[in-house]
Design a protein around this motif. Structure first.
Motif, PDB file in Angstrom:
ATOM      1  N   VAL A  44       0.874  -1.176   0.000  1.00  0.00           N
ATOM      2  CA  VAL A  44       0.000   0.000   0.000  1.00  0.00           C
ATOM      3  C   VAL A  44       0.909   1.223   0.000  1.00  0.00           C
ATOM      4  CG1 VAL A  44      -1.823   1.246   1.192  1.00  0.00           C
ATOM      5  CG2 VAL A  44      -1.769  -1.256   1.287  1.00  0.00           C
ATOM      6  N   LEU A  45       0.767   2.052  -1.037  1.00  0.00           N
ATOM      7  CA  LEU A  45       1.611   3.228  -1.202  1.00  0.00           C
ATOM      8  C   LEU A  45       0.859   4.503  -0.858  1.00  0.00           C
ATOM      9  CD1 LEU A  45       3.262   2.317  -4.616  1.00  0.00           C
ATOM     10  CD2 LEU A  45       4.344   2.280  -2.359  1.00  0.00           C
ATOM     11  N   PRO A  46       1.579   5.553  -0.465  1.00  0.00           N
ATOM     12  CA  PRO A  46       0.938   6.853  -0.235  1.00  0.00           C
ATOM     13  C   PRO A  46       0.285   7.385  -1.511  1.00  0.00           C
ATOM     14  CG  PRO A  46       3.136   6.815   0.704  1.00  0.00           C
ATOM     15  CD  PRO A  46       2.994   5.571  -0.132  1.00  0.00           C
ATOM     16  N   SER A  47      -0.627   8.305  -1.326  1.00  0.00           N
ATOM     17  CA  SER A  47      -1.412   8.811  -2.457  1.00  0.00           C
ATOM     18  C   SER A  47      -0.592   9.615  -3.456  1.00  0.00           C
ATOM     19  CB  SER A  47      -2.579   9.653  -1.946  1.00  0.00           C
ATOM     20  OG  SER A  47      -2.087  10.719  -1.156  1.00  0.00           O
ATOM     21  N   ASP A  48       0.614  10.068  -3.102  1.00  0.00           N
ATOM     22  CA  ASP A  48       1.392  10.834  -4.070  1.00  0.00           C
ATOM     23  C   ASP A  48       2.130   9.954  -5.077  1.00  0.00           C
ATOM     24  OD1 ASP A  48       2.982  10.042  -1.927  1.00  0.00           O
ATOM     25  OD2 ASP A  48       4.292  11.781  -2.024  1.00  0.00           O
ATOM     26  N   PHE A  49       1.960   8.629  -4.982  1.00  0.00           N
ATOM     27  CA  PHE A  49       2.487   7.720  -5.994  1.00  0.00           C
ATOM     28  C   PHE A  49       1.398   7.462  -7.029  1.00  0.00           C
ATOM     29  CE2 PHE A  49       5.507   6.969  -2.719  1.00  0.00           C
ATOM     30  CZ  PHE A  49       6.670   6.636  -3.383  1.00  0.00           C
TER      31      PHE A  49
END
Length: 122
Positions: A44-49
Motif C-alpha cells: 500500500v503506497l501513499p497517495s502521491d504515488f
C-alpha cells in the motif's frame, strides 16, 4: 510497449515485536514504512504515488551488493490514504529473512505488462 516505473527507497529499519518498521527515503521525500505478516502479499503506497499497475515486483536489497543479497516478491499494489508505506508479506520465510537481515533498500517495479520480463533481465 508497456509503461514501466521503478521506485527506489533507501531503508532505515528496526525490528519490532512482530513487524519491521522505520523510514523509507526517496530522492525527494521520506515515508514511514511498516512490513508485516499477512494472508496476502500487498503493498500500500501513499497517495502521491501514481500507479498504472495493480501488480509489482518488490526487490529488497540486503547489505552487500550481490544478487544473492536480493529478495524478490510479487505483490498486489494499492494506493492508500495516508503517507505510510505498508508492506504485507504472506511468505513466512521471506519475513524471517528480512527480520534476520534488515533490508537497506527496496525497489518497487511496476508495469502494465507482466513483471516477469523484469525478473528475467536481472
Amino acid at each position: 510497449m508497456a509503461l514501466e516505473q521503478d521506485s527506489k527507497f533507501i531503508l532505515n529499519l528496526e525490528l519490532g515485536e512482530s513487524y519491521i518498521y522505520g523510514t523509507a527515503f526517496t530522492s525527494d521525500n521520506s515515508y514511514s514504512i511498516n512490513i508485516q505478516q499477512a494472508s496476502n502479499t500487498l503493498v500500500v503506497l501513499p497517495s502521491d504515488f501514481i500507479q498504472e499497475s495493480r501488480e509489482a515486483l518488490v526487490c529488497f536489497g540486503l547489505s552487500g551488493n550481490s544478487d544473492k543479497n536480493k529478495i524478490f516478491v510479487r505483490s498486489e499494489v494499492k494506493i492508500g490514504r495516508g503517507d505510510l508505506i505498508e508492506v504485507y508479506l504472506s511468505q513466512d520465510d521471506v519475513l524471517l529473512t528480512l527480520s534476520n537481515h534488515l533490508p537497506v533498500e527496496m525497489t518497487l517495479h511496476t508495469a502494465q505488462s507482466d513483471v516477469q520480463n523484469w525478473i528475467d533481465r536481472r
